[in-house]
Scaffold this motif. Structure first.
Motif, PDB file in Angstrom:
ATOM      1  N   ARG A 208     -12.751  28.473  21.558  1.00 49.88           N
ATOM      2  CA  ARG A 208     -13.317  29.758  21.141  1.00 49.88           C
ATOM      3  C   ARG A 208     -14.634  30.032  21.854  1.00 49.88           C
ATOM      4  O   ARG A 208     -14.892  31.155  22.298  1.00 49.88           O
ATOM      5  N   ALA A 209     -15.478  29.008  21.991  1.00 49.63           N
ATOM      6  CA  ALA A 209     -16.779  29.209  22.644  1.00 49.63           C
ATOM      7  C   ALA A 209     -16.611  29.624  24.098  1.00 49.63           C
ATOM      8  O   ALA A 209     -17.290  30.542  24.581  1.00 49.63           O
ATOM      9  N   GLU A 212     -15.154  33.273  24.246  1.00 46.27           N
ATOM     10  CA  GLU A 212     -16.150  34.293  23.929  1.00 46.27           C
ATOM     11  C   GLU A 212     -17.157  34.471  25.054  1.00 46.27           C
ATOM     12  O   GLU A 212     -17.732  35.555  25.215  1.00 46.27           O
TER      13      GLU A 212
END
Length: 299
Positions: A208-209, A212
């Motif tokens: 996710r990091a 994003e």
């Protein structure tokens, strides 16, 4: 049919051996075999296919086993509830733990719990956060320690956030960035990674990091157990992003490993979760030992 016969059936099903089942149930094998045979006559079906070397459940046995386990669990819960009403906590406490749990020293917690409630049997199970949360919802576990990406809450369970943590970059000591004071995701996106298996919550935090941040990385090694990841990194096979509270003490004890902070790295929250529906006396007791107010039974 009685509960003892059901316990014998479950023991044989789990050990696949009449001798070991008798030892588990603290009964002579002839008595266990006789009671199971009597149950089969009562039901009019064979629960086990037997030979001199093998024991297997029949289709009827498989159908019987699930309900037998449910009945035994209900009987054990009834006994535990009755004892708790009289001020005694006993029974079984099934606890799920992710291996990267760091917010709570689980062995120390269980030591304190056992000191206060010595009549409770404790079952520990390790697994991924999604798996453990599902087991709590299904009633297979009483309570569990999870780790989820920041902003994500466990569904269908009572939950208590225990701690927030940042991931750090784990490097082999000879890596070019080993002396860096701090790095960004963009600076390390081109590295080869060791990470958890795709689809798990442990993996989702880093995925996710990077997503994003609009970055893509190469995960060349997927590990099902966290303990293997530092060993792969130490061999120079890749780098890893892991919670600082978990990996910090391990890296400090290994001269082959270096930890570097990440400015915009993944963040996770450790949660304690338990069933919303009628938690057991042992569950309430553990919550009390943890200091969760309003849920402490009489000792």
């Amino acid at each position: 049919m009685d509960l003892q016969q059901m316990r014998y059936v479950v023991a044989v099903a789990e050990t696949r051996n009449f001798t070991r089942a008798a030892e588990r149930c603290d009964v002579v094998q002839s008595s266990l075999s006789h009671r199971i045979a009597a149950l089969e006559r009562e039901l009019g079906v064979r629960l086990f296919a037997r030979s001199s070397r093998r024991v297997e459940l029949t289709r009827a046995g498989e159908a019987f086993l699930g309900s037998a386990r449910d009945c035994l669990a209900a009987a054990d819960r009834a006994a535990a509830d009755a004892a708790a009403a009289a001020g005694v906590v006993r029974g079984q406490l099934a606890v799920g733990v992710i291996v990267t749990t760091a917010a709570v020293d689980v062995p120390e917690l269980l030591q304190r719990f056992r000191g206060r409630y010595p009549e409770v049997r404790i079952l520990l199970r390790a697994g991924g956060s999604d798996e453990l949360a599902a087991s709590v919802r299904a009633g297979e576990l009483d309570i569990a320690f999870l780790g989820l990406p920041e902003g994500e809450e466990p569904a269908g369970v009572e939950t208590l956030a225990l701690d927030h943590d940042e991931h750090v970059l784990l490097l082999p000591a000879r890596h070019r960035l080993a002396g860096a004071g701090r790095v960004s995701l963009r600076e390390i996106a081109g590295e080869t990674y060791v990470d958890f298996v795709a689809g798990t919550q442990g993996r989702a935090q880093s995925d996710r990091a990077f997503a994003e941040a609009g970055l893509v990385r190469d995960v060349a090694y997927e590990a099902g157990v966290a303990e293997l990841m530092p060993r792969l990194v130490a061999r120079g096979l890749g780098v890893a992003l892991l919670p600082s509270a978990f990996i910090g003490p391990l890296a400090a004890a290994d001269p082959e490993l270096v930890v570097v902070p990440v400015t915009d790295g993944p963040r996770r929250v450790e949660h304690l979760v338990w069933s919303r529906f009628n938690p057991s006396p042992a569950t309430l007791a553990l919550l009390g030992v943890l200091g969760v107010r309003g849920r402490t039974p009489r000792a």
